[in-house]
Design a protein around this motif. Sequence first.
Motif, mmCIF file in Angstrom:
data_model
loop_
_atom_site.group_PDB
_atom_site.id
_atom_site.type_symbol
_atom_site.label_atom_id
_atom_site.label_comp_id
_atom_site.label_asym_id
_atom_site.label_seq_id
_atom_site.Cartn_x
_atom_site.Cartn_y
_atom_site.Cartn_z
ATOM 1 N N ALA A 1 20.055 12.656 1.849
ATOM 2 C CA ALA A 1 20.034 13.906 2.609
ATOM 3 C C ALA A 1 19.660 13.645 4.068
ATOM 4 N N ALA A 2 18.667 12.799 4.280
ATOM 5 C CA ALA A 2 18.253 12.467 5.640
ATOM 6 C C ALA A 2 19.371 11.762 6.396
ATOM 7 N N GLU A 3 20.053 10.853 5.710
ATOM 8 C CA GLU A 3 21.140 10.103 6.341
ATOM 9 C C GLU A 3 22.277 11.030 6.782
ATOM 10 N N VAL A 4 22.695 11.913 5.887
ATOM 11 C CA VAL A 4 23.824 12.788 6.204
ATOM 12 C C VAL A 4 23.402 13.842 7.228
ATOM 13 N N ALA A 5 22.177 14.356 7.096
ATOM 14 C CA ALA A 5 21.694 15.356 8.047
ATOM 15 C C ALA A 5 21.610 14.780 9.454
ATOM 16 N N PRO B 1 12.196 9.362 5.721
ATOM 17 C CA PRO B 1 13.350 10.216 5.443
ATOM 18 C C PRO B 1 13.050 11.712 5.502
ATOM 19 N N HIS B 2 11.893 12.144 4.967
ATOM 20 C CA HIS B 2 11.609 13.581 4.954
ATOM 21 C C HIS B 2 11.433 14.127 6.368
ATOM 22 N N LEU B 3 10.979 13.281 7.304
ATOM 23 C CA LEU B 3 10.832 13.717 8.686
ATOM 24 C C LEU B 3 12.146 13.604 9.451
ATOM 25 N N VAL B 4 12.969 12.615 9.110
ATOM 26 C CA VAL B 4 14.320 12.555 9.677
ATOM 27 C C VAL B 4 15.076 13.827 9.317
ATOM 28 N N ASP C 1 24.629 20.464 -0.898
ATOM 29 C CA ASP C 1 24.138 20.271 -2.260
ATOM 30 C C ASP C 1 22.842 19.468 -2.301
ATOM 31 N N LEU C 2 22.620 18.630 -1.302
ATOM 32 C CA LEU C 2 21.394 17.841 -1.264
ATOM 33 C C LEU C 2 20.197 18.634 -0.754
ATOM 34 N N VAL C 3 20.433 19.503 0.219
ATOM 35 C CA VAL C 3 19.321 20.203 0.867
ATOM 36 C C VAL C 3 18.975 21.509 0.166
ATOM 37 N N ARG C 4 19.959 22.161 -0.418
ATOM 38 C CA ARG C 4 19.684 23.478 -1.013
ATOM 39 C C ARG C 4 18.565 23.436 -2.054
#
Length: 286
Positions: free
Chosen positions: A115-119, A146-149, A260-263
């Motif tokens: 999720a971090a990578e795609v976001a 990742p959670h902060l990215v 789908d990853l963030v929802r």
Amino acid sequence: MTDNRARRMWKTFEPYHAITYFAPETRQATDAAGLKGGWMSYFGCRAAPLGAVGPELVAAVFYNFHPAMVRRSIPDAWGYATPEQLLDVRLTAVDAAIHRLFAEGGFGGGRLGRAAEVARRAAEVAPVAGRPLAAANSALDWPTEPHLVLWQATTILRESRGDGHVAALVAAELTPCQALVTISAAGGPAKEILQLNRRWSDEEWAAAEDDLRTRGLLDAAGALTDAGRTVRRQVEDTTDALADQGWRALGDDLTAELHDLVRPLSAVLMSAGLIPPDNPMAMRWD
């Protein structure tokens, strides 16, 4: 409003970004830094990427806050903590809040990393030209966790959308207070919520309504006319169209994957009651 792709994506990532506004960790951290009160915390942290700017610029780019409300916090905030310090403060607070909010699970692992990578890829192709808050946030160094990215990416994405929304309001010739009047009349947040959080007086609200009536956008009862509904829809459609530029650049497949990853992460936040149902962002979860 029909949920097109740009609007669905905003509703998906907005709760994760909004951690910084609603989690108590932010206020605790800015209190410790010396800032005075919740609104100085809000204006200081959100405006920090712009540097030590004055209240006129903050009121202009934030758009719908009463200028006097901004002046009660800016530039005084910079006397307690520099913008650079507040950037560190807000990231540290978000870090603590995310760990608390996801303490029972739903946080970590490969899905979060993806999720971090795609976001981040989405944020890097989000439009920033003519979008000062998006550009200022996109110029910041990326965190490593990742959670902060993911949080920084959602911040860039929401500010890019928000800057586009301001452009749409300006093009529609809706003043800051009129923007609030019309979104409330269109079924958005109640007048009382917007006045509490944006500080326009009853007299200023009434003057905005009178001008809208003169333009044929509001009827005697305070409801939008057909022309008013058309203008409001044009604002929202333009906002979505401008935001969709970034999603087109990212591509259909990655956009759908990011949704789908963030929802599920945002669903955890909404079920925890992080964001009030009747909030000034006009964000409703379903």
